[in-house]
Each structure stands twice: as C-alpha cells, then as structure tokens.
Design an enzyme around this catalytic site. Sequence first.
Site, short mmCIF file in Angstrom:
data_model
loop_
_atom_site.label_atom_id
_atom_site.label_comp_id
_atom_site.label_asym_id
_atom_site.label_seq_id
_atom_site.Cartn_x
_atom_site.Cartn_y
_atom_site.Cartn_z
N LEU A 38 -5.74 -29.69 3.00
CA LEU A 38 -6.55 -30.80 2.52
C LEU A 38 -8.03 -30.55 2.83
O LEU A 38 -8.65 -31.29 3.60
CB LEU A 38 -6.09 -32.12 3.17
CG LEU A 38 -4.61 -32.48 3.02
CD1 LEU A 38 -4.28 -33.74 3.79
CD2 LEU A 38 -4.23 -32.63 1.55
N PRO A 39 -8.61 -29.50 2.24
CA PRO A 39 -10.03 -29.27 2.48
C PRO A 39 -10.86 -30.42 1.93
O PRO A 39 -10.50 -31.04 0.92
CB PRO A 39 -10.32 -27.96 1.75
CG PRO A 39 -9.20 -27.74 0.82
CD PRO A 39 -8.04 -28.55 1.30
N HIS A 40 -11.96 -30.73 2.60
CA HIS A 40 -12.81 -31.82 2.14
C HIS A 40 -14.23 -31.61 2.61
O HIS A 40 -14.48 -30.87 3.56
CB HIS A 40 -12.27 -33.18 2.63
CG HIS A 40 -12.00 -33.24 4.09
ND1 HIS A 40 -10.86 -32.71 4.66
CD2 HIS A 40 -12.72 -33.75 5.12
CE1 HIS A 40 -10.88 -32.90 5.96
NE2 HIS A 40 -12.00 -33.52 6.27
N ALA A 41 -15.16 -32.26 1.91
CA ALA A 41 -16.57 -32.14 2.26
C ALA A 41 -17.30 -33.40 1.83
O ALA A 41 -16.94 -34.04 0.84
CB ALA A 41 -17.18 -30.93 1.56
#
Length: 154
Positions: A64-67
Amino acid sequence: MDIAKILKPEAVRVLAGMTSKKRLFQDLGEVAAAVYGLTAGVAVDGLLERESLGPTGVGHGIALPHARLEGLDRIVGVFVRLEKPMDFDSVDRQPVDLIFTLFAPKDSGVEHLKALALISRTMRDANVCAKLRANGQAATLYAILTENRPQAAA
C-alpha cells in the site's frame, strides 16, 4: 468514502516484467500523471520519500504505497496487479503482486487516514485478493475493488 470515489477505472492496470520498486514507482507515477494529471516525477519522488521511512509491503502479497503531494485537491488511487510477484521488503518477507497506491493532498490529515483504512480493510479480505489474483482484465479488477461490501470498523 468508497473506493469508486478514489479510483478511476483507467487507473487499474496489470503489469508484467516488473523488477524493482523504483521501476514500479515510475510506472505508478506515469499512470497517476495520465489519469489524474499529476506530475509523474513528483508522484514518484513522493512514493520514494515515503518508502524510505519504511516499506509499505503489508504482507500476504499486498503493498500500500502512498504519498502526500502539494497541489493535489483530493485523494486518488492507482491499483496494479503484477503478473509476477516481486520483492517489496514486506513485513512477512513474501513477494508482492497486489499494489494499491494512494496519492493525497499534503494537508489531507484524517481523510488520508480514512482512505488508507478503507483500502487496508478491502485488501485484508482474502476473498477479494483471491478474485483479484484470478483475473487479468483491468475492468474486472476495477469491478472487484469497487463492489459494495459491508463496512466494518478499521
């Protein structure tokens, strides 16, 4: 909040031949640029910056990559199913094949956390993951991700 408000059908992809996280993040940035008008380089830099704090591979083949990004006015998502799982430094050391990426406004606060919780709940559902892994068409993957489910506490 539901996934259909975060994820557009054209932001769902099946990718082959992914060999590194950096290459994956570049592809995610390009999809975010094409679908949501983000600047690809800014999206990639945001993902790499967050990943440097600790891997976003949450286990069971899921990441769950996020930015948080400047200039974004709402939370948007990109979903990718990899044809061949790749190493993601996940907590359980298992390779990853299901990646749901979130991009949120820099000051989104609680809304970003609510979106992450929603995605996490959805991706923790073994039936959802089995269906995602059994299908290779982007339209079908989108339908699986956005079908209505009972909402439980995060």
